[in-house]
Scaffold this active site. Structure first.
Site, PDB file in Angstrom:
ATOM      1  N   CYS A 180       0.411  -1.553  -0.203  1.00  0.00           N
ATOM      2  CA  CYS A 180       0.042   0.133  -0.291  1.00  0.00           C
ATOM      3  C   CYS A 180       1.133   1.392   0.030  1.00  0.00           C
ATOM      4  CB  CYS A 180      -1.264   0.502   1.386  1.00  0.00           C
ATOM      5  SG  CYS A 180      -1.305  -1.468   1.566  1.00  0.00           S
ATOM      6  N   HIS A 330      -3.342   6.860   1.895  1.00  0.00           N
ATOM      7  CA  HIS A 330      -4.205   5.724   1.346  1.00  0.00           C
ATOM      8  C   HIS A 330      -5.114   5.481   1.427  1.00  0.00           C
ATOM      9  CE1 HIS A 330      -4.407   1.110   0.476  1.00  0.00           C
ATOM     10  NE2 HIS A 330      -4.067   1.065   1.823  1.00  0.00           N
ATOM     11  N   ASN A 360     -10.002  -0.975   0.094  1.00  0.00           N
ATOM     12  CA  ASN A 360      -8.427  -1.191  -0.338  1.00  0.00           C
ATOM     13  C   ASN A 360      -8.521  -0.970  -1.542  1.00  0.00           C
ATOM     14  OD1 ASN A 360      -6.454  -1.388   0.271  1.00  0.00           O
ATOM     15  ND2 ASN A 360      -6.028  -1.513   1.995  1.00  0.00           N
TER      16      ASN A 360
END
Length: 404
Positions: A180, A330, A360
Protein backbone atom coordinates in the site's frame (compact mmCIF):
# COMPACT_ATOMS: atom_id res chain seq x y z
CA UNK A 1 14.27 0.31 11.08
CA UNK A 2 15.33 2.32 8.08
CA UNK A 3 14.20 5.77 6.99
CA UNK A 4 14.77 8.21 4.21
CA UNK A 5 13.97 11.90 4.33
CA UNK A 6 14.35 14.33 1.49
CA UNK A 7 14.65 17.91 0.45
CA UNK A 8 16.51 19.69 -2.31
CA UNK A 9 18.02 23.21 -2.48
CA UNK A 10 18.19 25.91 -5.24
CA UNK A 11 21.16 28.13 -4.52
CA UNK A 12 24.59 27.41 -3.09
CA UNK A 13 24.84 30.48 -0.81
CA UNK A 14 21.60 29.59 1.00
CA UNK A 15 22.35 25.88 1.29
CA UNK A 16 24.33 26.31 4.54
CA UNK A 17 23.74 29.66 6.26
CA UNK A 18 26.24 30.58 8.98
CA UNK A 19 23.76 30.00 11.78
CA UNK A 20 23.03 26.41 10.72
CA UNK A 21 25.08 23.38 11.75
CA UNK A 22 26.89 21.27 9.22
CA UNK A 23 24.89 18.23 8.14
CA UNK A 24 26.02 15.07 6.34
CA UNK A 25 25.44 15.28 2.61
CA UNK A 26 26.31 13.51 -0.58
CA UNK A 27 26.66 14.59 -4.17
CA UNK A 28 25.29 12.84 -7.19
CA UNK A 29 26.28 13.92 -10.68
CA UNK A 30 25.02 13.19 -14.15
CA UNK A 31 25.83 14.42 -17.60
CA UNK A 32 22.87 15.79 -19.52
CA UNK A 33 22.23 15.64 -23.23
CA UNK A 34 23.98 18.99 -23.71
CA UNK A 35 27.20 17.48 -22.33
CA UNK A 36 27.33 19.64 -19.22
CA UNK A 37 27.89 17.97 -15.85
CA UNK A 38 25.09 18.50 -13.36
CA UNK A 39 25.36 18.20 -9.59
CA UNK A 40 22.66 17.54 -7.01
CA UNK A 41 23.09 18.07 -3.26
CA UNK A 42 20.89 16.11 -0.86
CA UNK A 43 20.77 15.84 2.91
CA UNK A 44 18.85 13.87 5.49
CA UNK A 45 18.23 16.73 7.92
CA UNK A 46 18.40 20.48 8.23
CA UNK A 47 17.90 23.12 10.87
CA UNK A 48 15.72 26.08 9.97
CA UNK A 49 13.55 28.71 11.54
CA UNK A 50 9.88 27.87 11.81
CA UNK A 51 7.82 29.16 8.95
CA UNK A 52 4.80 31.26 9.80
CA UNK A 53 1.48 29.50 9.25
CA UNK A 54 0.44 32.04 6.67
CA UNK A 55 3.37 31.50 4.34
CA UNK A 56 2.65 30.18 0.86
CA UNK A 57 4.48 27.13 -0.51
CA UNK A 58 6.52 29.27 -2.91
CA UNK A 59 7.61 31.55 -0.06
CA UNK A 60 8.20 29.00 2.68
CA UNK A 61 9.91 26.02 1.06
CA UNK A 62 13.46 25.32 2.12
CA UNK A 63 16.11 26.43 -0.38
CA UNK A 64 17.15 23.70 -2.82
CA UNK A 65 20.00 23.04 -5.23
CA UNK A 66 18.80 21.02 -8.20
CA UNK A 67 19.35 21.34 -11.92
CA UNK A 68 15.78 20.45 -12.86
CA UNK A 69 12.45 20.06 -11.16
CA UNK A 70 9.61 17.60 -11.59
CA UNK A 71 5.87 18.08 -11.65
CA UNK A 72 2.70 16.00 -11.88
CA UNK A 73 1.01 16.80 -15.19
CA UNK A 74 -1.41 13.95 -15.89
CA UNK A 75 -3.41 11.26 -14.12
CA UNK A 76 -5.65 8.36 -15.01
CA UNK A 77 -7.40 5.38 -13.44
CA UNK A 78 -9.25 2.18 -14.26
CA UNK A 79 -11.40 -0.24 -12.26
CA UNK A 80 -12.97 -3.64 -13.04
CA UNK A 81 -16.61 -3.72 -14.07
CA UNK A 82 -17.70 -6.21 -11.38
CA UNK A 83 -18.94 -4.39 -8.26
CA UNK A 84 -19.35 -6.26 -4.97
CA UNK A 85 -21.51 -4.59 -2.31
CA UNK A 86 -21.59 -5.20 1.42
CA UNK A 87 -24.88 -7.00 0.92
CA UNK A 88 -23.16 -9.35 -1.55
CA UNK A 89 -20.54 -10.18 1.07
CA UNK A 90 -23.27 -10.82 3.64
CA UNK A 91 -24.24 -13.83 1.53
CA UNK A 92 -20.74 -15.29 2.00
CA UNK A 93 -19.89 -14.50 5.62
CA UNK A 94 -21.68 -13.47 8.82
CA UNK A 95 -21.77 -9.70 8.29
CA UNK A 96 -24.04 -6.90 7.08
CA UNK A 97 -23.83 -3.49 5.44
CA UNK A 98 -24.03 -1.56 8.72
CA UNK A 99 -21.33 -3.65 10.44
CA UNK A 100 -18.91 -3.07 7.54
CA UNK A 101 -19.67 0.59 6.83
CA UNK A 102 -19.50 1.68 10.48
CA UNK A 103 -16.14 -0.01 11.07
CA UNK A 104 -14.46 0.75 7.75
CA UNK A 105 -16.45 3.29 5.74
CA UNK A 106 -16.58 0.84 2.81
CA UNK A 107 -19.82 0.07 0.97
CA UNK A 108 -18.64 -1.30 -2.39
CA UNK A 109 -15.49 -2.62 -4.03
CA UNK A 110 -14.50 -3.67 -7.57
CA UNK A 111 -13.09 -7.13 -8.25
CA UNK A 112 -11.36 -8.63 -11.27
CA UNK A 113 -13.41 -11.65 -12.30
CA UNK A 114 -12.57 -14.51 -14.63
CA UNK A 115 -14.36 -12.79 -17.49
CA UNK A 116 -12.92 -9.36 -16.74
CA UNK A 117 -9.73 -7.66 -17.84
CA UNK A 118 -6.33 -8.46 -16.41
CA UNK A 119 -4.50 -6.24 -13.95
CA UNK A 120 -2.00 -5.40 -16.68
CA UNK A 121 -4.85 -4.19 -18.89
CA UNK A 122 -6.19 -2.01 -16.07
CA UNK A 123 -2.71 -0.55 -15.49
CA UNK A 124 -2.32 0.23 -19.19
CA UNK A 125 -5.73 1.93 -19.31
CA UNK A 126 -4.87 4.10 -16.30
CA UNK A 127 -1.53 4.99 -17.91
CA UNK A 128 -3.22 5.99 -21.17
CA UNK A 129 -5.50 8.33 -19.22
CA UNK A 130 -2.49 10.01 -17.62
CA UNK A 131 -0.71 10.36 -20.97
CA UNK A 132 -3.79 11.80 -22.66
CA UNK A 133 -4.30 14.38 -19.91
CA UNK A 134 -0.63 15.37 -20.11
CA UNK A 135 -0.73 15.35 -23.94
CA UNK A 136 2.36 13.12 -24.04
CA UNK A 137 2.87 10.42 -26.65
CA UNK A 138 3.78 6.91 -25.41
CA UNK A 139 6.99 7.13 -27.44
CA UNK A 140 8.09 10.09 -25.32
CA UNK A 141 7.94 8.08 -22.07
CA UNK A 142 11.43 7.45 -20.65
CA UNK A 143 10.55 5.17 -17.74
CA UNK A 144 7.60 3.16 -16.41
CA UNK A 145 7.38 2.29 -12.72
CA UNK A 146 4.73 -0.35 -11.99
CA UNK A 147 3.95 -0.24 -8.27
CA UNK A 148 2.25 -3.53 -7.43
CA UNK A 149 2.43 -6.45 -5.03
CA UNK A 150 0.22 -8.64 -7.22
CA UNK A 151 1.95 -8.85 -10.62
CA UNK A 152 0.60 -11.31 -13.16
CA UNK A 153 4.13 -12.56 -13.73
CA UNK A 154 6.52 -13.51 -10.95
CA UNK A 155 9.22 -11.50 -12.72
CA UNK A 156 7.12 -8.33 -12.96
CA UNK A 157 4.36 -6.76 -15.03
CA UNK A 158 5.89 -3.40 -16.00
CA UNK A 159 7.33 -4.56 -19.35
CA UNK A 160 3.90 -5.89 -20.33
CA UNK A 161 2.38 -2.48 -19.58
CA UNK A 162 5.06 -0.90 -21.77
CA UNK A 163 4.12 -3.35 -24.54
CA UNK A 164 0.40 -2.60 -24.14
CA UNK A 165 1.07 1.14 -24.43
CA UNK A 166 3.00 0.58 -27.68
CA UNK A 167 6.15 2.41 -26.59
CA UNK A 168 8.39 1.89 -29.61
CA UNK A 169 11.61 3.18 -27.98
CA UNK A 170 11.58 0.37 -25.39
CA UNK A 171 11.86 2.56 -22.26
CA UNK A 172 13.04 0.92 -19.06
CA UNK A 173 10.10 -0.55 -17.15
CA UNK A 174 10.24 -2.27 -13.78
CA UNK A 175 8.11 -3.17 -10.76
CA UNK A 176 8.22 -1.68 -7.27
CA UNK A 177 6.86 -3.95 -4.54
CA UNK A 178 5.85 -2.12 -1.37
CA UNK A 179 2.15 -2.96 -1.03
CA UNK A 180 0.00 0.00 0.00
CA UNK A 181 3.04 2.31 0.18
CA UNK A 182 4.12 1.39 -3.34
CA UNK A 183 2.75 4.44 -5.14
CA UNK A 184 4.43 6.87 -2.73
CA UNK A 185 7.77 5.10 -3.21
CA UNK A 186 7.23 5.13 -6.97
CA UNK A 187 6.47 8.84 -6.95
CA UNK A 188 9.64 9.72 -5.02
CA UNK A 189 11.64 7.34 -7.23
CA UNK A 190 10.30 9.03 -10.36
CA UNK A 191 11.38 12.45 -9.10
CA UNK A 192 14.81 11.06 -8.23
CA UNK A 193 15.19 9.61 -11.73
CA UNK A 194 14.29 13.00 -13.21
CA UNK A 195 16.49 15.06 -10.93
CA UNK A 196 19.48 12.76 -10.88
CA UNK A 197 19.18 10.70 -14.05
CA UNK A 198 18.09 13.11 -16.75
CA UNK A 199 14.73 11.44 -17.45
CA UNK A 200 11.96 13.66 -18.82
CA UNK A 201 8.68 11.70 -18.65
CA UNK A 202 8.13 9.00 -16.04
CA UNK A 203 4.90 7.02 -15.67
CA UNK A 204 4.12 5.94 -12.11
CA UNK A 205 1.40 3.31 -11.97
CA UNK A 206 -0.19 1.91 -8.83
CA UNK A 207 -2.13 -1.30 -9.56
CA UNK A 208 -3.16 -4.22 -7.39
CA UNK A 209 -5.58 -7.16 -7.45
CA UNK A 210 -5.60 -8.13 -3.79
CA UNK A 211 -8.91 -9.96 -4.31
CA UNK A 212 -6.82 -12.85 -5.65
CA UNK A 213 -5.19 -13.25 -2.23
CA UNK A 214 -8.19 -12.72 0.03
CA UNK A 215 -9.71 -15.48 2.14
CA UNK A 216 -13.35 -14.91 1.26
CA UNK A 217 -14.45 -16.88 4.31
CA UNK A 218 -12.64 -14.49 6.70
CA UNK A 219 -15.04 -11.66 7.47
CA UNK A 220 -12.30 -9.59 9.14
CA UNK A 221 -10.32 -9.24 5.89
CA UNK A 222 -12.59 -10.02 2.94
CA UNK A 223 -14.64 -6.87 3.53
CA UNK A 224 -11.65 -4.57 3.02
CA UNK A 225 -10.04 -5.12 -0.36
CA UNK A 226 -10.76 -4.29 -3.98
CA UNK A 227 -8.91 -4.13 -7.30
CA UNK A 228 -7.97 -1.03 -9.32
CA UNK A 229 -5.23 0.86 -11.12
CA UNK A 230 -4.19 4.50 -11.06
CA UNK A 231 -1.37 6.39 -12.74
CA UNK A 232 0.36 9.76 -12.89
CA UNK A 233 2.84 11.20 -15.35
CA UNK A 234 5.75 12.97 -13.68
CA UNK A 235 7.55 15.37 -16.01
CA UNK A 236 10.80 17.30 -15.87
CA UNK A 237 10.46 21.07 -15.51
CA UNK A 238 12.37 24.18 -14.46
CA UNK A 239 13.29 24.30 -10.79
CA UNK A 240 10.88 27.20 -10.23
CA UNK A 241 7.98 24.90 -11.18
CA UNK A 242 9.13 21.95 -9.07
CA UNK A 243 6.22 20.08 -7.51
CA UNK A 244 7.80 17.78 -4.90
CA UNK A 245 8.34 19.93 -1.83
CA UNK A 246 9.43 17.30 0.69
CA UNK A 247 9.13 13.62 1.53
CA UNK A 248 9.61 11.16 4.39
CA UNK A 249 9.91 7.36 3.91
CA UNK A 250 10.25 4.53 6.44
CA UNK A 251 10.14 0.77 6.90
CA UNK A 252 10.02 -1.55 9.92
CA UNK A 253 10.32 -5.26 9.23
CA UNK A 254 9.31 -6.08 12.79
CA UNK A 255 5.73 -5.18 11.89
CA UNK A 256 5.57 -7.75 9.08
CA UNK A 257 3.94 -10.21 11.49
CA UNK A 258 0.84 -7.99 11.60
CA UNK A 259 0.23 -7.86 7.83
CA UNK A 260 1.61 -10.37 5.35
CA UNK A 261 0.94 -12.91 2.62
CA UNK A 262 3.86 -15.29 2.89
CA UNK A 263 4.76 -18.30 0.79
CA UNK A 264 3.68 -21.81 1.71
CA UNK A 265 4.53 -25.22 0.31
CA UNK A 266 1.98 -26.89 -1.92
CA UNK A 267 0.64 -30.22 -0.80
CA UNK A 268 1.93 -33.13 -2.91
CA UNK A 269 0.57 -36.63 -3.28
CA UNK A 270 4.02 -38.12 -3.47
CA UNK A 271 7.35 -36.87 -2.21
CA UNK A 272 9.88 -36.30 -4.94
CA UNK A 273 13.19 -37.89 -4.14
CA UNK A 274 16.48 -39.05 -5.50
CA UNK A 275 16.83 -42.51 -3.93
CA UNK A 276 17.45 -40.88 -0.56
CA UNK A 277 20.78 -39.41 -1.57
CA UNK A 278 19.73 -35.82 -0.91
CA UNK A 279 17.18 -35.18 1.80
CA UNK A 280 14.61 -32.48 1.01
CA UNK A 281 15.47 -32.17 -2.67
CA UNK A 282 13.89 -31.35 -5.05
CA UNK A 283 12.00 -28.77 -2.96
CA UNK A 284 8.24 -28.59 -3.04
CA UNK A 285 6.58 -25.98 -5.18
CA UNK A 286 5.27 -23.00 -3.26
CA UNK A 287 2.36 -20.59 -3.53
CA UNK A 288 1.36 -17.45 -1.65
CA UNK A 289 -0.99 -17.67 1.29
CA UNK A 290 -4.06 -15.48 1.68
CA UNK A 291 -3.61 -12.08 3.32
CA UNK A 292 -3.06 -12.38 7.06
CA UNK A 293 -3.79 -9.23 9.06
CA UNK A 294 -4.00 -8.16 12.68
CA UNK A 295 -6.41 -5.30 12.13
CA UNK A 296 -6.06 -3.72 15.58
CA UNK A 297 -2.27 -3.54 15.38
CA UNK A 298 -2.30 -2.16 11.84
CA UNK A 299 -4.80 0.49 12.92
CA UNK A 300 -2.61 1.51 15.87
CA UNK A 301 0.44 1.64 13.61
CA UNK A 302 -1.31 3.85 11.04
CA UNK A 303 -2.80 6.42 13.42
CA UNK A 304 0.54 6.75 15.23
CA UNK A 305 3.06 6.76 12.37
CA UNK A 306 1.22 8.42 9.49
CA UNK A 307 0.68 11.83 11.18
CA UNK A 308 4.31 11.82 12.32
CA UNK A 309 5.47 11.12 8.77
CA UNK A 310 3.31 13.84 7.25
CA UNK A 311 4.52 16.34 9.85
CA UNK A 312 8.12 15.40 9.05
CA UNK A 313 7.53 15.86 5.31
CA UNK A 314 5.85 19.22 5.94
CA UNK A 315 8.80 20.33 8.08
CA UNK A 316 11.26 19.42 5.34
CA UNK A 317 9.09 21.34 2.87
CA UNK A 318 9.08 24.36 5.18
CA UNK A 319 5.29 24.18 5.53
CA UNK A 320 2.66 23.29 8.08
CA UNK A 321 -0.81 21.77 7.75
CA UNK A 322 -2.44 25.17 7.22
CA UNK A 323 -0.49 25.52 3.96
CA UNK A 324 -1.96 22.43 2.31
CA UNK A 325 -5.09 22.44 0.18
CA UNK A 326 -5.80 18.71 0.41
CA UNK A 327 -4.99 15.69 2.56
CA UNK A 328 -4.88 12.49 0.49
CA UNK A 329 -4.16 9.27 2.39
CA UNK A 330 -4.02 5.65 1.33
CA UNK A 331 -7.65 4.57 1.36
CA UNK A 332 -7.55 1.77 3.94
CA UNK A 333 -10.14 2.64 6.57
CA UNK A 334 -12.22 5.79 7.05
CA UNK A 335 -11.52 5.78 10.78
CA UNK A 336 -7.78 5.96 10.04
CA UNK A 337 -8.35 8.82 7.60
CA UNK A 338 -10.47 10.71 10.13
CA UNK A 339 -7.99 10.14 12.97
CA UNK A 340 -5.02 11.40 10.92
CA UNK A 341 -6.98 14.44 9.71
CA UNK A 342 -7.94 15.25 13.31
CA UNK A 343 -4.34 14.93 14.51
CA UNK A 344 -3.17 17.30 11.75
CA UNK A 345 -6.16 19.63 12.31
CA UNK A 346 -7.24 19.33 8.68
CA UNK A 347 -10.99 19.96 8.28
CA UNK A 348 -13.06 17.22 6.64
CA UNK A 349 -13.84 19.37 3.59
CA UNK A 350 -10.12 19.32 2.72
CA UNK A 351 -9.80 15.53 2.94
CA UNK A 352 -10.03 13.43 -0.24
CA UNK A 353 -11.76 10.08 0.22
CA UNK A 354 -13.37 7.62 -2.19
CA UNK A 355 -12.98 4.59 0.08
CA UNK A 356 -16.73 3.94 0.22
CA UNK A 357 -16.85 3.09 -3.49
CA UNK A 358 -13.68 1.03 -3.93
CA UNK A 359 -12.37 -0.27 -0.61
CA UNK A 360 -8.65 -0.73 -0.04
CA UNK A 361 -7.04 -0.98 -3.49
CA UNK A 362 -3.46 -1.04 -2.13
CA UNK A 363 -0.97 0.77 -4.40
CA UNK A 364 -3.81 2.01 -6.61
CA UNK A 365 -5.71 3.86 -3.90
CA UNK A 366 -3.87 7.20 -3.93
CA UNK A 367 -3.67 7.71 -7.72
CA UNK A 368 -7.26 6.46 -8.12
CA UNK A 369 -8.54 9.02 -5.59
CA UNK A 370 -6.33 11.74 -7.08
CA UNK A 371 -7.63 11.07 -10.60
CA UNK A 372 -11.25 11.34 -9.49
CA UNK A 373 -10.53 14.54 -7.55
CA UNK A 374 -8.74 16.15 -10.51
CA UNK A 375 -11.31 15.17 -13.10
CA UNK A 376 -14.19 16.34 -10.88
CA UNK A 377 -12.54 19.77 -10.55
CA UNK A 378 -11.92 19.43 -6.82
CA UNK A 379 -8.12 19.45 -7.15
CA UNK A 380 -6.97 22.30 -9.35
CA UNK A 381 -3.63 23.26 -10.86
CA UNK A 382 -1.35 24.76 -8.22
CA UNK A 383 -3.02 23.05 -5.26
CA UNK A 384 -0.72 21.63 -2.58
CA UNK A 385 -1.44 18.07 -1.42
CA UNK A 386 -0.13 16.19 1.61
CA UNK A 387 -0.26 12.49 0.72
CA UNK A 388 0.74 9.37 2.63
CA UNK A 389 0.82 5.63 1.99
CA UNK A 390 1.16 2.89 4.59
CA UNK A 391 0.88 -0.88 4.73
CA UNK A 392 2.56 -4.27 4.54
CA UNK A 393 6.25 -4.50 5.16
CA UNK A 394 5.59 -2.56 7.30
CA UNK A 395 6.31 0.46 5.13
CA UNK A 396 5.02 4.02 5.27
CA UNK A 397 5.84 7.35 3.74
CA UNK A 398 4.57 10.83 2.94
CA UNK A 399 5.14 13.47 0.29
CA UNK A 400 4.11 17.10 -0.07
CA UNK A 401 3.32 17.70 -3.72
CA UNK A 402 1.79 20.30 -5.98
CA UNK A 403 -0.63 19.32 -8.72
CA UNK A 404 0.19 20.71 -12.16
Amino acid sequence: MANTSGFFATSIPSLRPRNLPLVPSFRSGFRSSDGISRVIFCSSSIGTEKVSSGASPSESRLPRLVTRGCKLVGCGSAVPSLQISNDDLAKLVDTNDEWISVRTGIRNRRVISGKDRSLTALAAEAARGALQMAQVDPDDVDLILMCTSTPEDLFGSAPQVQKALGCKRNPLSYDITAACSGFLLGLVSACSHIRGGGFSNVLVIGADALSRYVDWSDRASCILFGDAAGAVLVQACDTEEDGLFGFDLHSDGDGQRHLNAGIKEKEMDQELGSNGSVVGFPPRNVTYSCIQMNGKEVFRFAVRCVPQSIEAALQKAGLDSSNIDWLLLHQANQRIIDAVASRLEVPSERVISNLANYGNTSAASIPLALDEAVRSGKVKEGHTIATSGFGAGLTWGSAIIRWG
